[in-house]
Design a protein around this motif. Structure first.
Motif, PDB file in Angstrom:
ATOM      1  N   UNK A 136       0.834  -1.213   0.000  1.00  0.00           N
ATOM      2  CA  UNK A 136       0.000   0.000   0.000  1.00  0.00           C
ATOM      3  C   UNK A 136       0.868   1.264   0.000  1.00  0.00           C
ATOM      4  N   UNK A 137       1.785   1.458   0.948  1.00  0.00           N
ATOM      5  CA  UNK A 137       2.625   2.666   0.876  1.00  0.00           C
ATOM      6  C   UNK A 137       3.543   2.692  -0.331  1.00  0.00           C
ATOM      7  N   UNK A 138       4.028   1.519  -0.766  1.00  0.00           N
ATOM      8  CA  UNK A 138       4.855   1.500  -1.975  1.00  0.00           C
ATOM      9  C   UNK A 138       4.043   1.896  -3.199  1.00  0.00           C
ATOM     10  N   UNK A 139       2.789   1.442  -3.271  1.00  0.00           N
ATOM     11  CA  UNK A 139       1.938   1.821  -4.395  1.00  0.00           C
ATOM     12  C   UNK A 139       1.654   3.310  -4.433  1.00  0.00           C
ATOM     13  N   UNK A 140       1.446   3.919  -3.260  1.00  0.00           N
ATOM     14  CA  UNK A 140       1.222   5.370  -3.206  1.00  0.00           C
ATOM     15  C   UNK A 140       2.443   6.120  -3.728  1.00  0.00           C
ATOM     16  N   UNK A 141       3.620   5.724  -3.275  1.00  0.00           N
ATOM     17  CA  UNK A 141       4.843   6.420  -3.677  1.00  0.00           C
ATOM     18  C   UNK A 141       5.147   6.241  -5.159  1.00  0.00           C
ATOM     19  N   UNK A 142       5.069   4.996  -5.622  1.00  0.00           N
ATOM     20  CA  UNK A 142       5.404   4.712  -7.026  1.00  0.00           C
ATOM     21  C   UNK A 142       4.406   5.381  -7.969  1.00  0.00           C
ATOM     22  N   UNK A 143       3.124   5.329  -7.641  1.00  0.00           N
ATOM     23  CA  UNK A 143       2.128   5.931  -8.528  1.00  0.00           C
ATOM     24  C   UNK A 143       2.276   7.445  -8.602  1.00  0.00           C
ATOM     25  N   UNK A 144       2.641   8.092  -7.488  1.00  0.00           N
ATOM     26  CA  UNK A 144       2.835   9.545  -7.519  1.00  0.00           C
ATOM     27  C   UNK A 144       4.032   9.918  -8.389  1.00  0.00           C
ATOM     28  N   UNK A 145       5.147   9.233  -8.204  1.00  0.00           N
ATOM     29  CA  UNK A 145       6.340   9.534  -9.005  1.00  0.00           C
ATOM     30  C   UNK A 145       6.058   9.311 -10.487  1.00  0.00           C
ATOM     31  N   UNK A 161       8.724  18.464  -4.333  1.00  0.00           N
ATOM     32  CA  UNK A 161       8.015  19.642  -3.840  1.00  0.00           C
ATOM     33  C   UNK A 161       7.316  19.309  -2.524  1.00  0.00           C
ATOM     34  N   UNK A 162       6.514  20.258  -2.036  1.00  0.00           N
ATOM     35  CA  UNK A 162       5.760  20.034  -0.802  1.00  0.00           C
ATOM     36  C   UNK A 162       4.747  18.901  -0.970  1.00  0.00           C
ATOM     37  N   UNK A 163       4.183  18.789  -2.167  1.00  0.00           N
ATOM     38  CA  UNK A 163       3.247  17.697  -2.416  1.00  0.00           C
ATOM     39  C   UNK A 163       3.971  16.351  -2.338  1.00  0.00           C
ATOM     40  N   UNK A 164       5.147  16.300  -2.946  1.00  0.00           N
ATOM     41  CA  UNK A 164       5.922  15.069  -2.864  1.00  0.00           C
ATOM     42  C   UNK A 164       6.321  14.725  -1.437  1.00  0.00           C
ATOM     43  N   UNK A 165       6.666  15.737  -0.655  1.00  0.00           N
ATOM     44  CA  UNK A 165       7.004  15.501   0.750  1.00  0.00           C
ATOM     45  C   UNK A 165       5.794  14.986   1.522  1.00  0.00           C
ATOM     46  N   UNK A 166       4.617  15.529   1.210  1.00  0.00           N
ATOM     47  CA  UNK A 166       3.401  15.059   1.872  1.00  0.00           C
ATOM     48  C   UNK A 166       3.099  13.602   1.504  1.00  0.00           C
ATOM     49  N   UNK A 167       3.297  13.255   0.234  1.00  0.00           N
ATOM     50  CA  UNK A 167       3.082  11.863  -0.190  1.00  0.00           C
ATOM     51  C   UNK A 167       4.052  10.935   0.523  1.00  0.00           C
ATOM     52  N   UNK A 168       5.313  11.337   0.639  1.00  0.00           N
ATOM     53  CA  UNK A 168       6.308  10.520   1.339  1.00  0.00           C
ATOM     54  C   UNK A 168       5.949  10.362   2.811  1.00  0.00           C
ATOM     55  N   UNK A 172       5.066   6.822   4.689  1.00  0.00           N
ATOM     56  CA  UNK A 172       5.824   6.368   5.854  1.00  0.00           C
ATOM     57  C   UNK A 172       4.903   6.074   7.035  1.00  0.00           C
ATOM     58  N   UNK A 173       3.981   6.984   7.296  1.00  0.00           N
ATOM     59  CA  UNK A 173       3.060   6.781   8.414  1.00  0.00           C
ATOM     60  C   UNK A 173       2.177   5.558   8.180  1.00  0.00           C
ATOM     61  N   UNK A 174       1.692   5.401   6.951  1.00  0.00           N
ATOM     62  CA  UNK A 174       0.853   4.237   6.649  1.00  0.00           C
ATOM     63  C   UNK A 174       1.637   2.935   6.764  1.00  0.00           C
ATOM     64  N   UNK A 175       2.912   2.958   6.382  1.00  0.00           N
ATOM     65  CA  UNK A 175       3.730   1.742   6.500  1.00  0.00           C
ATOM     66  C   UNK A 175       3.880   1.333   7.961  1.00  0.00           C
ATOM     67  N   UNK A 176       4.196   2.292   8.822  1.00  0.00           N
ATOM     68  CA  UNK A 176       4.377   1.976  10.244  1.00  0.00           C
ATOM     69  C   UNK A 176       3.052   1.493  10.851  1.00  0.00           C
ATOM     70  N   UNK A 177       1.976   2.193  10.548  1.00  0.00           N
ATOM     71  CA  UNK A 177       0.694   1.804  11.119  1.00  0.00           C
ATOM     72  C   UNK A 177       0.204   0.452  10.622  1.00  0.00           C
ATOM     73  N   UNK A 178       0.356   0.201   9.313  1.00  0.00           N
ATOM     74  CA  UNK A 178      -0.100  -1.076   8.765  1.00  0.00           C
ATOM     75  C   UNK A 178       0.759  -2.233   9.236  1.00  0.00           C
ATOM     76  N   UNK A 179       2.045  -2.001   9.470  1.00  0.00           N
ATOM     77  CA  UNK A 179       2.887  -3.070  10.014  1.00  0.00           C
ATOM     78  C   UNK A 179       2.432  -3.455  11.415  1.00  0.00           C
ATOM     79  N   UNK A 180       2.078  -2.461  12.212  1.00  0.00           N
ATOM     80  CA  UNK A 180       1.573  -2.754  13.546  1.00  0.00           C
ATOM     81  C   UNK A 180       0.245  -3.506  13.478  1.00  0.00           C
ATOM     82  N   UNK A 181      -0.604  -3.094  12.556  1.00  0.00           N
ATOM     83  CA  UNK A 181      -1.892  -3.772  12.412  1.00  0.00           C
ATOM     84  C   UNK A 181      -1.711  -5.201  11.918  1.00  0.00           C
ATOM     85  N   UNK A 182      -0.781  -5.399  10.971  1.00  0.00           N
ATOM     86  CA  UNK A 182      -0.529  -6.744  10.461  1.00  0.00           C
ATOM     87  C   UNK A 182       0.032  -7.644  11.552  1.00  0.00           C
TER      88      UNK A 182
END
Length: 243
Positions: A136-145, A161-168, A172-182
């Motif tokens: 999920x976080x990899x898909x968000x990053x790759x699709x934006x780039x 840019x700021x948009x790219x920083x927000x996507x990153x 990152x936050x989704x990766x940490x949260x989803x790992x905890x949930x998994x």
């Protein structure tokens, strides 16, 4: 008064204006032709979704049958690229040059896999929590780039840019949260209980090497002969016949 000024013929339209008028008419005709090509616009629109859907399904189910889902992923790539050609080149107002064409095709391929990872990870997170937490976080990053590279109106350095920083940050936050949930869901070794296997695969698993079959119940043994060699008598029957 000079007769030369009187006898000079007046031009109805300057040459530059006439050329501009012809170019405008050609553009208008091209726009009308594109509007009339309903079938091409429909195929280009649907191709994006069908291609991304095939890729997302192949990405999620690939461990179950690598050969089969690799073929499905290739089919999805071909459909997505065909839709890209229709939308970006056939229906485009201006045809890009060869370098730009190669960039668009490569970015579209990357975009299709990014959307596939995001979509597949969301759909089957309950079945594959650990893999979904990465996809999920990899898909968000790759699709934006890939989208920034593909978009002709956006310079590539907007990735940082700021948009790219927000996507990153979101990735990152989704990766940490989803790992905890998994981790809390406790994904099993069989892939989280994802039941897409066939009956034949189940039978093969039952007869896999190293799997011990239960022993059949032992047949009841007959009464042993008495030590003196006489016939064993049934209790309650003096004649030895079973009734």
């Amino acid at each position: 008064m000079s007769t030369q000024l009187i006898d000079t013929p007046a031009l109805d339209e300057p040459p530059a204006t006439a050329r501009a008028g012809r170019a405008a008419r050609r553009k208008a005709q091209a726009r009308r032709a594109r509007k009339r090509s309903l079938a091409a616009r429909y195929l280009g629109y649907v191709g994006y979704f069908v291609g991304a859907g095939l890729i997302s399904g192949a990405v999620v189910h690939h461990p179950l049958d690598p050969a089969r889902y690799t073929r499905i992923a290739l089919y999805g790539v071909l459909v997505f690229l065909a839709a890209t050609v229709i939308n970006e080149f056939i229906l485009a107002r201006e045809r890009p040059g060869l370098p730009r064409m190669l960039v668009v095709i490569g970015a579209s391929l990357l975009l299709s896999f990014g959307i596939g990872m995001l979509s597949g990870g969301l759909q089957h997170f309950d079945d594959f929590p650990a893999r979904g937490a990465v996809r999920i976080p990899a898909g968000v990053t790759v699709s934006f780039i890939a989208y920034v590279i593909k978009d002709a109106d956006t310079p590539w350095h907007r990735i940082f840019s700021l948009v790219g920083l927000a996507v990153l940050l979101i990735a990152t936050v989704s990766f940490v949260g989803l790992r905890q949930l998994a981790a809390s869901m406790g994904e099993s070794a069989q892939g989280g209980g994802h039941s897409h296997g066939t009956e034949e695969e189940t039978k093969q698993d039952e007869h896999a090497p190293g799997r011990q079959e239960p022993f059949p119940p032992a047949a009841p043994s007959r009464s042993a002969s008495p030590p003196d060699g006489g016939a064993a008598e049934e209790p309650g029957h003096d004649d030895g016949h079973a009734h």
